[in-house]
Design a protein around this motif. Structure first.
Motif, PDB file in Angstrom:
ATOM      1  N   ARG B  41       0.833  -1.215   0.000  1.00  0.00           N
ATOM      2  CA  ARG B  41       0.000   0.000   0.000  1.00  0.00           C
ATOM      3  C   ARG B  41       0.860   1.254   0.000  1.00  0.00           C
ATOM      4  O   ARG B  41       0.594   2.209  -0.747  1.00  0.00           O
ATOM      5  CB  ARG B  41      -0.944  -0.013   1.202  1.00  0.00           C
ATOM      6  CG  ARG B  41      -2.084  -1.027   1.022  1.00  0.00           C
ATOM      7  CD  ARG B  41      -2.815  -1.265   2.328  1.00  0.00           C
ATOM      8  NE  ARG B  41      -3.381  -0.054   2.877  1.00  0.00           N
ATOM      9  CZ  ARG B  41      -3.512   0.203   4.176  1.00  0.00           C
ATOM     10  NH1 ARG B  41      -3.125  -0.685   5.064  1.00  0.00           N
ATOM     11  NH2 ARG B  41      -4.039   1.325   4.582  1.00  0.00           N
ATOM     12  N   ALA B  45       1.026   3.860  -3.254  1.00  0.00           N
ATOM     13  CA  ALA B  45       0.591   5.249  -3.011  1.00  0.00           C
ATOM     14  C   ALA B  45       1.749   6.220  -3.246  1.00  0.00           C
ATOM     15  O   ALA B  45       1.587   7.254  -3.909  1.00  0.00           O
ATOM     16  CB  ALA B  45       0.045   5.384  -1.596  1.00  0.00           C
ATOM     17  N   ASN B 113      -6.173   6.533  -6.842  1.00  0.00           N
ATOM     18  CA  ASN B 113      -5.475   5.326  -6.409  1.00  0.00           C
ATOM     19  C   ASN B 113      -4.743   5.538  -5.082  1.00  0.00           C
ATOM     20  O   ASN B 113      -4.726   4.674  -4.212  1.00  0.00           O
ATOM     21  CB  ASN B 113      -4.482   4.918  -7.503  1.00  0.00           C
ATOM     22  CG  ASN B 113      -4.298   3.425  -7.575  1.00  0.00           C
ATOM     23  OD1 ASN B 113      -5.104   2.673  -7.022  1.00  0.00           O
ATOM     24  ND2 ASN B 113      -3.251   2.994  -8.235  1.00  0.00           N
ATOM     25  N   ILE B 114      -4.148   6.709  -4.931  1.00  0.00           N
ATOM     26  CA  ILE B 114      -3.461   7.028  -3.671  1.00  0.00           C
ATOM     27  C   ILE B 114      -4.484   7.014  -2.533  1.00  0.00           C
ATOM     28  O   ILE B 114      -4.248   6.456  -1.464  1.00  0.00           O
ATOM     29  CB  ILE B 114      -2.756   8.404  -3.756  1.00  0.00           C
ATOM     30  CG1 ILE B 114      -1.623   8.359  -4.781  1.00  0.00           C
ATOM     31  CG2 ILE B 114      -2.217   8.822  -2.384  1.00  0.00           C
ATOM     32  CD1 ILE B 114      -1.004   9.705  -5.098  1.00  0.00           C
ATOM     33  N   LYS B 115      -5.647   7.599  -2.802  1.00  0.00           N
ATOM     34  CA  LYS B 115      -6.705   7.631  -1.780  1.00  0.00           C
ATOM     35  C   LYS B 115      -7.159   6.210  -1.416  1.00  0.00           C
ATOM     36  O   LYS B 115      -7.357   5.878  -0.255  1.00  0.00           O
ATOM     37  CB  LYS B 115      -7.893   8.448  -2.298  1.00  0.00           C
ATOM     38  CG  LYS B 115      -8.912   8.781  -1.218  1.00  0.00           C
ATOM     39  CD  LYS B 115      -9.974   9.704  -1.792  1.00  0.00           C
ATOM     40  CE  LYS B 115     -11.142   9.854  -0.844  1.00  0.00           C
ATOM     41  NZ  LYS B 115     -10.819  10.520   0.396  1.00  0.00           N
ATOM     42  N   TYR B 117      -5.514   3.398  -1.533  1.00  0.00           N
ATOM     43  CA  TYR B 117      -4.541   2.589  -0.792  1.00  0.00           C
ATOM     44  C   TYR B 117      -4.137   3.199   0.553  1.00  0.00           C
ATOM     45  O   TYR B 117      -3.431   2.563   1.324  1.00  0.00           O
ATOM     46  CB  TYR B 117      -3.287   2.355  -1.641  1.00  0.00           C
ATOM     47  CG  TYR B 117      -3.509   1.353  -2.752  1.00  0.00           C
ATOM     48  CD1 TYR B 117      -3.597  -0.012  -2.473  1.00  0.00           C
ATOM     49  CD2 TYR B 117      -3.656   1.756  -4.075  1.00  0.00           C
ATOM     50  CE1 TYR B 117      -3.822  -0.937  -3.477  1.00  0.00           C
ATOM     51  CE2 TYR B 117      -3.873   0.841  -5.095  1.00  0.00           C
ATOM     52  CZ  TYR B 117      -3.950  -0.509  -4.783  1.00  0.00           C
ATOM     53  OH  TYR B 117      -4.171  -1.418  -5.780  1.00  0.00           O
ATOM     54  N   SER B 118      -4.566   4.441   0.825  1.00  0.00           N
ATOM     55  CA  SER B 118      -4.132   5.074   2.077  1.00  0.00           C
ATOM     56  C   SER B 118      -5.292   5.175   3.064  1.00  0.00           C
ATOM     57  O   SER B 118      -6.462   5.031   2.704  1.00  0.00           O
ATOM     58  CB  SER B 118      -3.565   6.466   1.771  1.00  0.00           C
ATOM     59  OG  SER B 118      -4.556   7.283   1.204  1.00  0.00           O
ATOM     60  N   LEU B 121      -5.649  10.938   3.149  1.00  0.00           N
ATOM     61  CA  LEU B 121      -4.910  11.681   2.124  1.00  0.00           C
ATOM     62  C   LEU B 121      -5.292  13.148   2.238  1.00  0.00           C
ATOM     63  O   LEU B 121      -6.473  13.491   2.178  1.00  0.00           O
ATOM     64  CB  LEU B 121      -5.255  11.151   0.723  1.00  0.00           C
ATOM     65  CG  LEU B 121      -4.794  12.027  -0.457  1.00  0.00           C
ATOM     66  CD1 LEU B 121      -3.274  12.143  -0.509  1.00  0.00           C
ATOM     67  CD2 LEU B 121      -5.322  11.475  -1.783  1.00  0.00           C
ATOM     68  N   ILE B 135       0.166  11.624   2.943  1.00  0.00           N
ATOM     69  CA  ILE B 135      -0.452  10.290   2.876  1.00  0.00           C
ATOM     70  C   ILE B 135      -0.186   9.572   4.197  1.00  0.00           C
ATOM     71  O   ILE B 135       0.960   9.522   4.660  1.00  0.00           O
ATOM     72  CB  ILE B 135       0.180   9.469   1.724  1.00  0.00           C
ATOM     73  CG1 ILE B 135      -0.003  10.186   0.377  1.00  0.00           C
ATOM     74  CG2 ILE B 135      -0.384   8.056   1.690  1.00  0.00           C
ATOM     75  CD1 ILE B 135       0.921   9.690  -0.716  1.00  0.00           C
TER      76      ILE B 135
END
Lengths: 118, 139
Positions: B41, B45, B113-115, B117-118, B121, B135
């Motif tokens: 993850r 991210a 995608n960052i959101k 997996y985190s 954010l 993140i």
């Protein structure tokens, strides 16, 4: 399926990390769009692609993939191969197109039931 | 465990080296014994954020603050900023140029995608000044 079987099915040439031929893989994905690989792929061990730049290796590395198969006979440059080598990711090249290469692996049993929809 | 801080300069000139900071953090987390799920993850991210910095902002600074309970990734650039953050968060929305798409990125999946997996954010962005992504991933 062992990577040695993948090599055989795709009539592929190994370009680096041939020590991993005994490694077992459960699933694969085919894409030229690394953004989609990062967004949708889960627990797939092989990336089949026609895209050739170091970010293909980086993407595979972030996703803990074990093998990259370049399709349509593509052979990446030394920079790509040395990055793969450094990260222990096997690289193969096959003359088959992406659709056919994926089809050969799928029809020979390389897929997991029920995990393919996003 | 004492918090560990890792700091990297992300080179915006060379697309081929993008991902080096994320790769280094991934290796550090592995050595520290974090679970494969947490490591992946963080790696995805941070890598998405690092690619964004190279594509849009001529690089910047990447920091990872690692403790037993959580991992914080801070990505700060002095790029053009994000005009409409809500729009940028929509899947498929991208301002990346055609040459970036030819490299396999710019599908408008980076920020969503960052959101995904985190755990948290935060995006601070001022047009003309730059963007900072914070993140948080709980272990």
């Amino acid at each position: 399926m062992k990577l040695s079987k993948v090599k055989e099915l795709l009539d592929a040439e190994i370009l680096c990390c041939d020590g991993a031929l005994d490694c077992e893989v459960m699933n694969a994905c085919g894409s030229d769009m690394m953004s989609d690989v990062l967004a949708y792929v889960k627990d797939q061990s092989i990336l089949l692609t026609g895209l050739m730049n170091p970010q293909v290796v980086r993407t595979a590395q972030m996703m803990d993939m074990k093998c990259i198969v370049f399709v349509r006979g593509k052979k990446p440059n030394e920079a790509v191969l040395s990055l793969a080598e450094e990260n222990g990711i096997m690289v193969m090249t096959t003359e088959y197109r992406l659709y056919t290469a994926c089809g050969l692996l799928f029809s020979n049993g390389l897929y997991c039931e029920g995990v393919d929809k996003v | 465990m004492e918090p560990i801080v890792l700091n990297y300069q992300v080179d915006g000139e060379d697309f081929s080296t993008a991902g080096e900071a994320s790769s280094a953090v991934k290796k550090a987390l592995k050595q520290l014994g974090f679970s494969p799920d947490v490591i992946r993850r963080v790696a995805i991210a941070m890598y998405e954020g690092e690619i964004n910095m190279v594509i849009h902002a001529d690089g910047g600074e990447a920091t990872a603050e690692i403790s037993q309970e959580e991992i914080r990734i801070i990505l700060a650039d002095r790029g053009p900023g994000i005009k409409d953050i809500d729009l940028a968060m929509q899947e498929g929305y991208s301002t990346a140029p055609e040459e970036v798409r030819n490299l396999g990125f710019g599908a408008g999946m980076g920020l969503p995608n960052i959101k995904k997996y985190s755990d948290e954010l935060k995006i601070e962005s001022t047009p003309g000044v730059g963007t900072t992504l914070r993140i948080l991933i709980r272990t």
